[in-house]
Structure formats: C-alpha cells, structure tokens
Enzyme design. Structure first.
Site, PDB file in Angstrom:
ATOM      1  N   ALA A  15       3.892   1.040   8.940  1.00 50.48           N
ATOM      2  CA  ALA A  15       3.814   2.408   8.426  1.00 50.48           C
ATOM      3  C   ALA A  15       3.358   2.465   6.977  1.00 50.48           C
ATOM      4  O   ALA A  15       3.319   3.543   6.382  1.00 50.48           O
ATOM      5  CB  ALA A  15       5.171   3.104   8.572  1.00 50.48           C
ATOM      6  N   LYS A  17       0.472   1.798   3.816  1.00 55.69           N
ATOM      7  CA  LYS A  17      -0.906   2.269   3.661  1.00 55.69           C
ATOM      8  C   LYS A  17      -1.887   1.397   4.445  1.00 55.69           C
ATOM      9  O   LYS A  17      -2.761   1.900   5.150  1.00 55.69           O
ATOM     10  CB  LYS A  17      -1.278   2.300   2.174  1.00 55.69           C
ATOM     11  CG  LYS A  17      -0.505   3.328   1.353  1.00 55.69           C
ATOM     12  CD  LYS A  17      -0.978   3.321  -0.094  1.00 55.69           C
ATOM     13  CE  LYS A  17      -0.259   4.390  -0.919  1.00 55.69           C
ATOM     14  NZ  LYS A  17       1.179   4.083  -1.080  1.00 55.69           N
ATOM     15  N   HIS A 164      -5.676  -1.613  -9.717  1.00 51.75           N
ATOM     16  CA  HIS A 164      -5.053  -1.215  -8.460  1.00 51.75           C
ATOM     17  C   HIS A 164      -4.119  -0.031  -8.674  1.00 51.75           C
ATOM     18  O   HIS A 164      -3.717   0.277  -9.802  1.00 51.75           O
ATOM     19  CB  HIS A 164      -4.256  -2.371  -7.847  1.00 51.75           C
ATOM     20  CG  HIS A 164      -5.104  -3.392  -7.160  1.00 51.75           C
ATOM     21  ND1 HIS A 164      -5.781  -4.375  -7.851  1.00 51.75           N
ATOM     22  CD2 HIS A 164      -5.388  -3.593  -5.844  1.00 51.75           C
ATOM     23  CE1 HIS A 164      -6.447  -5.135  -6.993  1.00 51.75           C
ATOM     24  NE2 HIS A 164      -6.227  -4.679  -5.770  1.00 51.75           N
ATOM     25  N   LYS A 168       1.294  -1.266  -6.281  1.00 55.77           N
ATOM     26  CA  LYS A 168       1.075  -2.696  -6.004  1.00 55.77           C
ATOM     27  C   LYS A 168       2.091  -3.510  -6.788  1.00 55.77           C
ATOM     28  O   LYS A 168       2.189  -3.377  -8.014  1.00 55.77           O
ATOM     29  CB  LYS A 168      -0.350  -3.105  -6.371  1.00 55.77           C
ATOM     30  CG  LYS A 168      -0.667  -4.558  -6.038  1.00 55.77           C
ATOM     31  CD  LYS A 168      -2.146  -4.848  -6.230  1.00 55.77           C
ATOM     32  CE  LYS A 168      -2.464  -6.324  -5.991  1.00 55.77           C
ATOM     33  NZ  LYS A 168      -2.086  -6.771  -4.636  1.00 55.77           N
ATOM     34  N   THR A 175      -6.911 -11.286  -5.111  1.00 54.14           N
ATOM     35  CA  THR A 175      -8.374 -11.347  -5.163  1.00 54.14           C
ATOM     36  C   THR A 175      -8.854 -11.881  -6.502  1.00 54.14           C
ATOM     37  O   THR A 175      -9.774 -12.704  -6.566  1.00 54.14           O
ATOM     38  CB  THR A 175      -8.970  -9.954  -4.905  1.00 54.14           C
ATOM     39  OG1 THR A 175      -8.552  -9.492  -3.619  1.00 54.14           O
ATOM     40  CG2 THR A 175     -10.488  -9.987  -4.957  1.00 54.14           C
TER      41      THR A 175
END
Length: 275
Positions: A15, A17, A164, A168, A175
């Site tokens: 559930a 994002k 971001h 987060k 990355t």
C-alpha cells in the site's frame, strides 16, 4: 497460459507509493499472478488490495504477516517472487525470510549496508535461490550511470547531487551510492584538491561516497526522485541529470526483475547486470 504456469508474486509494502504501482503492474502482466499483498497499515487489514490501489478487485487481501503470505507463494508449481518496497529497518529480515522459504526477492528498498548485501548474497548462494537488489529500476537511470562512466574518462572532478521527497528514510540514496561505486571502479583518483579547504559548517561539501566522490542529499516535499552527476574541468561543466516525474517509470524494470530473478541461483546487485 494456465494459472500453474504463471509466476506467483508477493508484494511487500503493497500500500506504499511504490507498492501500489507494483500491484497495478503485476495485475496487468499476462505471465504473473499476484498471490499476496503485505502491508502493516492497520486500517487496510483484510481489504482487497485491488480496491485499495484503485483498480478492480483482485481477491487478494492485505495482510500484515509476511511469513504467512510467503507460504502462499511456496504452494505454486513455479517458485514465487517477493517484491519488496518497504523500509531500510526491515528489508534485511524480509529478504532472509523470503530466501528461507524459497521465494526469490526483488528488492527496491534501499539502505542496506555493504555487509548486509554480502551476507544476503552468501545466504542466497547457499540456498541456490535467486535474489535481485536494485538501487533503481528506471531504465533512464541506468543510461545516466552508463553516460557518467563514459564521461569520467575525460574529467577528474565530479560530484553527485540527489534529490528525493521528504518521506525517504535513507540518505544518500542507493542510486547515488551505486553511481559513485561505478565511477570508483574505473580506478581514477577524483577531485584532486586545488586549495587547502576548510568547512565552516560541517558537511557543507557533502558526504564522501565511494571513490571519495562527494554526494549531496536534498529532501523536500514536492520532489519524487532526481539525480545530477556534475563533471567539471577548466572552462566547462558537464551535467547528466535524470528526473522521475511518475513512479510508473520504474515498472518495466520491476517486471523485468521478476521475470529474470527466477532464472538466478544467487544474488545480483543492480538491474543493469540483467539487461
């Protein structure tokens, strides 16, 4: 294709994002079958995950207990896959549990340490179970990283800025760390000092990642996921940038990971190794 020939998929963090996008993508894939949806939101327990994410009912309830859902994936003819987009604090245990059940993890949750990744790799190899950990599933990000590797042959100075959303939990992003690792593996010494430096505010120049490459992390509402790799030399600045405007961009990579991980016998780090 008969149901017994479909790849069974469990989505952990269903559930969230990213989890919501994965549910939609798996539901539309003709060769995949959603068999479990795990999320700890107490208000969603028992609800049909299809209705939760805004599509037709899928007859798959939201459950909080990962272990019981993993059992469902082991009852199919084909070995199941667990897609994990959860939280750095729990992802290590999630992956170990999946491997222990013979379910192959596809992990987009970042924040795992190098030692944890090594431990999971050893565990997956002993179990002869495929596992994919990918800091990013967007094909554009992989192209950005490849372009950065090519560019670093001609530039001695490089820094990374990653931006971001403020939900987060980890910084810097997986990355950004992966990008710095790829540059460091080229064997160059980056950013030779031009002057004797002094930070009047600690950390003002960012944290040093692999290869002593500075990484700057920004967290703001309104952002999704963005990264710049900046190269500089006398008289010029070369910037490579990737912007995520919709999380749907990750889904082709996630689906590729699901289909490829069932062929693996150990851990692979980075989606680019499966392309």
């Amino acid at each position: 294709m008969a149901n017994q020939d479909l790849i069974p998929v469990v989505v952990n963090g269903a559930a969230g994002k990213m989890g919501r996008e994965v549910i939609k993508a798996v539901a539309q894939a003709p060769d995949l079958q959603l068999v479990g949806a795990v999320d700890h939101n107490p208000s969603l327990q028992g609800q049909d995950i299809g209705e939760v994410v805004g599509i037709a009912p899928l007859e798959v309830p939201v459950l909080a207990d990962l272990q019981s859902v993993l059992v469902l994936a082991t009852q199919e003819k084909i070995q199941g896959v667990m897609v994990d987009f959860t939280h750095p604090s729990g992802v290590y245990d999630n992956v170990r549990s999946a491997i222990a059940y013979g379910v192959r993890p596809v992990v987009g949750t970042t924040g795992l340490s190098e030692q944890q990744i090594q431990d999971l790799g050893d565990f997956a190899e002993k179990a002869s179970t495929g596992c994919l950990i990918a800091p990013n599933f967007a094909i554009g990000v992989l192209l950005m990283q490849q372009a950065a590797v090519q560019a670093c042959q001609y530039f001695d100075h490089v820094e990374i800025i990653e931006l971001h959303h403020n939900q987060k939990a980890d910084a810097p992003s997986g990355t950004a760390i992966k990008t710095a690792q790829m540059l460091a593996e080229m064997g160059k010494t980056f950013n030779p000092p031009a002057v004797e430096e002094k930070e009047t505010i600690a950390g003002a120049k960012g944290g040093l990642g692999p290869g002593q490459i500075p990484i700057h992390s920004i967290r703001l509402p309104g952002l999704i996921a963005h990264q710049e790799v900046l190269f500089g030399s006398p008289g010029q600045l070369y910037t490579i940038r990737h912007d995520t405007t919709d999380r749907a961009c990750y889904m082709p990579g996630v689906l590729l990971g699901i289909r490829k991980v069932v062929e693996l016998k150990g851990l692979v780090y980075g989606l680019e190794k499966l392309l």
